[in-house]
Design a protein around this motif. Structure first.
Motif, PDB file in Angstrom:
ATOM      1  N   PHE A  56       0.820  -1.210   0.000  1.00  0.00           N
ATOM      2  CA  PHE A  56       0.000   0.000   0.000  1.00  0.00           C
ATOM      3  C   PHE A  56       0.865   1.276   0.000  1.00  0.00           C
ATOM      4  O   PHE A  56       0.691   2.147  -0.859  1.00  0.00           O
ATOM      5  CB  PHE A  56      -0.962  -0.101   1.200  1.00  0.00           C
ATOM      6  CG  PHE A  56      -1.856   1.070   1.454  1.00  0.00           C
ATOM      7  CD1 PHE A  56      -2.533   1.701   0.417  1.00  0.00           C
ATOM      8  CD2 PHE A  56      -2.060   1.532   2.758  1.00  0.00           C
ATOM      9  CE1 PHE A  56      -3.371   2.781   0.673  1.00  0.00           C
ATOM     10  CE2 PHE A  56      -2.904   2.601   3.017  1.00  0.00           C
ATOM     11  CZ  PHE A  56      -3.550   3.239   1.973  1.00  0.00           C
ATOM     12  N   PRO A  57       1.831   1.424   0.919  1.00  0.00           N
ATOM     13  CA  PRO A  57       2.660   2.645   0.867  1.00  0.00           C
ATOM     14  C   PRO A  57       3.456   2.803  -0.425  1.00  0.00           C
ATOM     15  O   PRO A  57       3.577   3.921  -0.941  1.00  0.00           O
ATOM     16  CB  PRO A  57       3.633   2.474   2.049  1.00  0.00           C
ATOM     17  CG  PRO A  57       3.107   1.391   2.891  1.00  0.00           C
ATOM     18  CD  PRO A  57       2.140   0.593   2.108  1.00  0.00           C
ATOM     19  N   VAL A  58       3.969   1.687  -0.971  1.00  0.00           N
ATOM     20  CA  VAL A  58       4.758   1.821  -2.207  1.00  0.00           C
ATOM     21  C   VAL A  58       3.830   2.156  -3.380  1.00  0.00           C
ATOM     22  O   VAL A  58       4.158   2.950  -4.256  1.00  0.00           O
ATOM     23  CB  VAL A  58       5.599   0.545  -2.487  1.00  0.00           C
ATOM     24  CG1 VAL A  58       6.414   0.704  -3.755  1.00  0.00           C
ATOM     25  CG2 VAL A  58       6.516   0.246  -1.315  1.00  0.00           C
ATOM     26  N   SER A 398      11.341   8.101  -3.932  1.00  0.00           N
ATOM     27  CA  SER A 398      10.370   8.894  -3.180  1.00  0.00           C
ATOM     28  C   SER A 398      10.766   9.074  -1.723  1.00  0.00           C
ATOM     29  O   SER A 398      10.432  10.083  -1.113  1.00  0.00           O
ATOM     30  CB  SER A 398       8.969   8.298  -3.299  1.00  0.00           C
ATOM     31  OG  SER A 398       9.025   6.921  -3.122  1.00  0.00           O
ATOM     32  N   GLY A 399      11.515   8.115  -1.150  1.00  0.00           N
ATOM     33  CA  GLY A 399      11.896   8.238   0.253  1.00  0.00           C
ATOM     34  C   GLY A 399      13.165   9.050   0.474  1.00  0.00           C
ATOM     35  O   GLY A 399      13.276   9.757   1.463  1.00  0.00           O
ATOM     36  N   ARG A 423       6.698  10.808   9.666  1.00  0.00           N
ATOM     37  CA  ARG A 423       7.766   9.951  10.209  1.00  0.00           C
ATOM     38  C   ARG A 423       7.567   8.491   9.827  1.00  0.00           C
ATOM     39  O   ARG A 423       8.468   7.842   9.318  1.00  0.00           O
ATOM     40  CB  ARG A 423       7.769  10.029  11.743  1.00  0.00           C
ATOM     41  CG  ARG A 423       8.256  11.312  12.287  1.00  0.00           C
ATOM     42  CD  ARG A 423       9.482  11.101  13.195  1.00  0.00           C
ATOM     43  NE  ARG A 423      10.064  12.399  13.474  1.00  0.00           N
ATOM     44  CZ  ARG A 423       9.790  13.098  14.570  1.00  0.00           C
ATOM     45  NH1 ARG A 423       9.016  12.580  15.509  1.00  0.00           N
ATOM     46  NH2 ARG A 423      10.314  14.288  14.742  1.00  0.00           N
ATOM     47  N   ILE A 424       6.341   8.012  10.093  1.00  0.00           N
ATOM     48  CA  ILE A 424       6.097   6.583   9.832  1.00  0.00           C
ATOM     49  C   ILE A 424       6.261   6.287   8.343  1.00  0.00           C
ATOM     50  O   ILE A 424       6.931   5.337   7.939  1.00  0.00           O
ATOM     51  CB  ILE A 424       4.675   6.172  10.297  1.00  0.00           C
ATOM     52  CG1 ILE A 424       4.572   6.369  11.802  1.00  0.00           C
ATOM     53  CG2 ILE A 424       4.369   4.736   9.912  1.00  0.00           C
ATOM     54  CD1 ILE A 424       3.225   6.044  12.385  1.00  0.00           C
ATOM     55  N   TYR A 425       5.667   7.141   7.528  1.00  0.00           N
ATOM     56  CA  TYR A 425       5.710   6.898   6.082  1.00  0.00           C
ATOM     57  C   TYR A 425       7.146   6.942   5.568  1.00  0.00           C
ATOM     58  O   TYR A 425       7.562   6.130   4.738  1.00  0.00           O
ATOM     59  CB  TYR A 425       4.823   7.922   5.366  1.00  0.00           C
ATOM     60  CG  TYR A 425       4.534   7.550   3.928  1.00  0.00           C
ATOM     61  CD1 TYR A 425       3.795   6.403   3.638  1.00  0.00           C
ATOM     62  CD2 TYR A 425       5.011   8.305   2.877  1.00  0.00           C
ATOM     63  CE1 TYR A 425       3.539   6.039   2.330  1.00  0.00           C
ATOM     64  CE2 TYR A 425       4.751   7.951   1.564  1.00  0.00           C
ATOM     65  CZ  TYR A 425       4.016   6.818   1.298  1.00  0.00           C
ATOM     66  OH  TYR A 425       3.768   6.452   0.001  1.00  0.00           O
ATOM     67  N   LEU A 429       9.179   3.971   3.606  1.00  0.00           N
ATOM     68  CA  LEU A 429       9.731   4.151   2.260  1.00  0.00           C
ATOM     69  C   LEU A 429      11.255   4.076   2.226  1.00  0.00           C
ATOM     70  O   LEU A 429      11.847   3.587   1.277  1.00  0.00           O
ATOM     71  CB  LEU A 429       9.306   5.506   1.682  1.00  0.00           C
ATOM     72  CG  LEU A 429       7.929   5.584   1.059  1.00  0.00           C
ATOM     73  CD1 LEU A 429       7.754   6.924   0.376  1.00  0.00           C
ATOM     74  CD2 LEU A 429       7.683   4.466   0.052  1.00  0.00           C
ATOM     75  N   ARG A 430      11.892   4.594   3.277  1.00  0.00           N
ATOM     76  CA  ARG A 430      13.356   4.623   3.253  1.00  0.00           C
ATOM     77  C   ARG A 430      13.984   3.297   3.622  1.00  0.00           C
ATOM     78  O   ARG A 430      15.009   2.922   3.053  1.00  0.00           O
ATOM     79  CB  ARG A 430      13.871   5.668   4.238  1.00  0.00           C
ATOM     80  CG  ARG A 430      13.708   7.059   3.736  1.00  0.00           C
ATOM     81  CD  ARG A 430      14.521   7.976   4.596  1.00  0.00           C
ATOM     82  NE  ARG A 430      14.620   9.261   3.942  1.00  0.00           N
ATOM     83  CZ  ARG A 430      15.320  10.278   4.412  1.00  0.00           C
ATOM     84  NH1 ARG A 430      15.980  10.136   5.543  1.00  0.00           N
ATOM     85  NH2 ARG A 430      15.370  11.407   3.769  1.00  0.00           N
ATOM     86  N   TYR A 431      13.411   2.637   4.642  1.00  0.00           N
ATOM     87  CA  TYR A 431      14.077   1.435   5.152  1.00  0.00           C
ATOM     88  C   TYR A 431      13.273   0.154   4.963  1.00  0.00           C
ATOM     89  O   TYR A 431      13.741  -0.770   4.298  1.00  0.00           O
ATOM     90  CB  TYR A 431      14.408   1.601   6.638  1.00  0.00           C
ATOM     91  CG  TYR A 431      15.198   2.859   6.926  1.00  0.00           C
ATOM     92  CD1 TYR A 431      16.567   2.916   6.656  1.00  0.00           C
ATOM     93  CD2 TYR A 431      14.572   3.998   7.438  1.00  0.00           C
ATOM     94  CE1 TYR A 431      17.293   4.072   6.895  1.00  0.00           C
ATOM     95  CE2 TYR A 431      15.299   5.157   7.682  1.00  0.00           C
ATOM     96  CZ  TYR A 431      16.658   5.195   7.410  1.00  0.00           C
ATOM     97  OH  TYR A 431      17.375   6.331   7.634  1.00  0.00           O
TER      98      TYR A 431
END
Ligand code: PHE
Length: 448
Positions: A56-58, A398-399, A423-425, A429-431
Motif C-alpha cells: 500500500f505505501p509503495v 520517493s523516500g 515519520r512513519i511513512y 519508504l526509506r528502510y
C-alpha cells in the motif's frame, strides 16, 4: 502537450482500469496454490499484512509520482528530478514492460485457444492423459500458438488505440464486472461440491506451523507481482487521474478488488480440484491441464469451461493493455506521433520479442541459457529481477531523493500533514520497504 493529455472519466473507471492491471494470471493460478502450500489462513493473514504495510505505501508513492507530474514514465522523473539521471528509471520501466509483455502474451494467447476448444466441447469426457496431451500438443504447435498471440496482441492494440477513456477505461468497465460475476458464480458452485469442506480447509484454516521463512518471502513477492507495483503502470495510470481524486481511496479499492479476486479464485478452484481427486498445482498446469478435467466432470461442464477461459482471457487482457500503455504513452508524447501509429509500432516490436517466447515451447525449445528456455528467461528477468528492482527504485526515489513531504502532500492534499504520519511513512519508504524487497529478490535469486 500537457493540456491535451487524456484523463480517466470517473473514479469507478480509474479503479476498474487499475484493478484490471492488478487482477491477472497471478491471482488465478498462483495465489490459491501458494496459499495452500504455506499454511492456508496463516498465509492469507501474512499476505494481507504485507499488502497493507509495504504494498500500500509503495503503491501510494508510485501513484503520487504519476499524478503529481501528470506525465509519462520518463517525463515524470525529468519533471520531478530535473537535470539528474533519474529519468533512466523511466526507461527501465519501459524495458520491464516490454519484457513482461513478451512472455505474458504467450500465455494470454493460450487462453484464447482454450476458449475456442471449450466452445467446441473438446473437453467433454477427457481423461487426465488426454488433458495433458491436448495441452502439450497445443503449446508445441508453432503456428497455432503464434496465431493466438497475434490475435491477443491485436485485441490489446485495438483497445489502446481507442485511448485512455474510450479504450482502457471503457473496456475495463465492461470486462472487470463480467470477470467478477463469472468468478462469484464459480465460487458458489464450488461450495456445493462434495470436496468443498476439504478445499476450504486447505485454503483457510490457519496452520501457523507451516509458515517458514520461504512463506514470508512468497507472501511479499506475490503481493508486489499481484498489485503490478514497480514497473511504471501505476505511475502511468495515475497520471490520468484528476487532482481531486483521493489516492488513498483509489489504492484501497484496487487492493480490495485484487485481494478479493485472489481469494475468490481459491474458493472457485481448490474445492473443485479436491472433489475430483486431483492435486492442486501452480502455474499453467493448474488451469490448462487440471481444470479442463474438473470441468468435464461437473454438470454443465462445457458452460463452466467456456466461462472460465473467458474470465482468464479478460484477466490477461486488462493486464496486457496496462503493460502496452507504458511504452505507448511515453513514445507518443516524446516523438509526437499519433497514439495509433505508436500502438502498432510498439505491438509490432512486442510481437517479435513475444514470438521468441512463444516459439520456445516448440521450434526454439532447444535454445537455452543455463538450462532456461527463452520464455523462462524473460519470465525470470521480468518477475524476479526487474519488478523488484523497479519497486526498490520507487522507494529510493520517493523516500530519499524527493522529500517525503512532497509525496505526502500529493497523497493527502494537505499542505501541513501530521508529523507522526510523515515519520512513519518515511521510515517505511526509506528502510522497511526497500530492504524487504531486496531480501525477497536476493532470496529468489538464491543469493541469500
Ligand atoms: N498483476 C498481474 C497479475 O496478478 C501481473 C502483472 C504484473 C501485470 C506486472 C502487469 C504487470 O497477474
Amino acid at each position: 502537450m500537457e493540456k491535451s493529455r487524456s484523463k480517466f472519466g470517473s473514479t469507478l473507471g480509474a479503479v476498474m482500469a487499475l484493478a484490471g492491471s492488478a487482477v491477472g494470471l497471478g491471482n488465478i493460478w498462483k495465489f490459491p496454490y501458494v496459499v495452500g502450500e504455506n499454511g492456508g489462513g496463516a498465509f492469507i493473514l501474512l499476505y494481507i499484512g504485507f499488502i497493507m504495510l509495504i504494498g500500500f505505501p509503495v503503491m501510494l508513492a508510485e501513484f503520487s509520482i504519476g499524478r503529481k507530474s501528470q506525465m509519462n514514465v520518463v517525463g515524470a522523473f525529468q519533471h520531478l528530478a530535473p537535470n539528474t539521471k533519474w529519468y533512466l528509471m523511466g526507461a527501465f520501466s519501459i524495458i520491464t514492460s516490454v519484457v513482461i509483455l513478451s512472455f505474458y502474451s504467450t500465455i494470454a494467447g493460450w487462453t484464447l485457444e482454450y476458449v475456442f476448444l471449450s466452445l467446441k466441447g473438446d473437453f467433454a469426457n477427457i481423461t487426465a492423459s488426454e488433458a495433458k496431451s491436448i495441452y502439450e500438443n497445443f503449446i508445441s504447435n508453432p503456428y497455432k500458438t503464434i496465431f493466438w498471440q497475434f490475435i491477443f496482441m491485436g485485441m490489446t492494440a485495438v483497445i489502446i488505440i481507442k485511448g485512455v477513456k474510450k479504450g482502457i477505461e471503457k473496456f475495463s468497465k465492461i470486462m472487470m464486472p463480467i470477470l467478477f460475476l463469472i468468478l462469484v458464480a464459480m465460487a458458489i458452485n464450488a461450495l456445493t461440491l462434495p470436496g468443498a469442506k476439504e478445499g476450504l480447509s486447505y485454503l483457510f484454516v490457519p496452520k501457523f506451523d507451516q509458515l517458514n521463512s520461504n512463506s514470508i518471502l512468497a507472501a511479499l513477492g506475490q503481493s508486489f507481482f499481484s498489485l503490478s507495483i514497480g514497473m511504471g503502470i501505476l505511475l502511468t495510470y495515475a497520471s490520468y487521474l484528476s487532482k481531486e481524486e483521493s489516492l488513498v481511496g483509489v489504492s484501497l479499492k484496487v487492493i480490495g478488488a485484487d485481494t478479493a479476486v485472489a481469494i475468490l479464485s481459491g474458493i472457485a478452484i481448490i474445492p473443485a480440484v479436491f472433489t475430483f481427486g486431483l492435486e492442486p498445482q501452480a502455474g499453467p498446469g493448474l488451469v490448462f491441464i487440471t481444470l479442463p478435467q474438473v470441468f468435464q466432470a461437473m454438470p454443465g461442464g462445457t458452460v463452466w469451461a467456456v466461462a472460465f477461459f473467458i474470465l482468464l482471457a479478460f484477466a490477461a487482457l486488462t493486464s496486457t493493455i496496462s503493460l502496452l500503455e507504458v511504452p505507448v504513452s511515453y513514445f507518443k508524447e516524446k516523438l509526437g506521433i499519433s497514439r495509433k501509429s505508436m500502438t502498432w509500432l510498439a505491438s509490432f516490436v512486442i510481437l517479435i520479442s513475444g514470438a521468441f517466447s512463444t516459439l520456445s515451447f516448440s521450434v526454439l525449445s532447444d535454445v537455452k541459457l543455463f538450462g532456461f528456455t527463452i520464455f523462462d528467461i524473460l519470465d525470470y528477468l521480468g518477475s524476479n529481477i526487474f519488478l523488484p528492482l523497479g519497486g526498490i527504485f520507487i522507494c529510493i526515489f520517493s523516500g530519499w531523493y524527493l522529500k517525503s513531504t512532497v509525496i505526502i502532500r500529493e497523497i493527502t492534499g494537505d499542505s501541513n500533514p501530521s508529523v507522526i504520519f510523515i515519520r512513519i511513512y518515511t521510515i517505511i519508504l526509506r528502510y522497511i520497504a526497500p530492504i524487504a524487497i531486496l531480501l525477497v529478490m536476493l532470496r529468489t535469486l538464491g543469493l541469500f
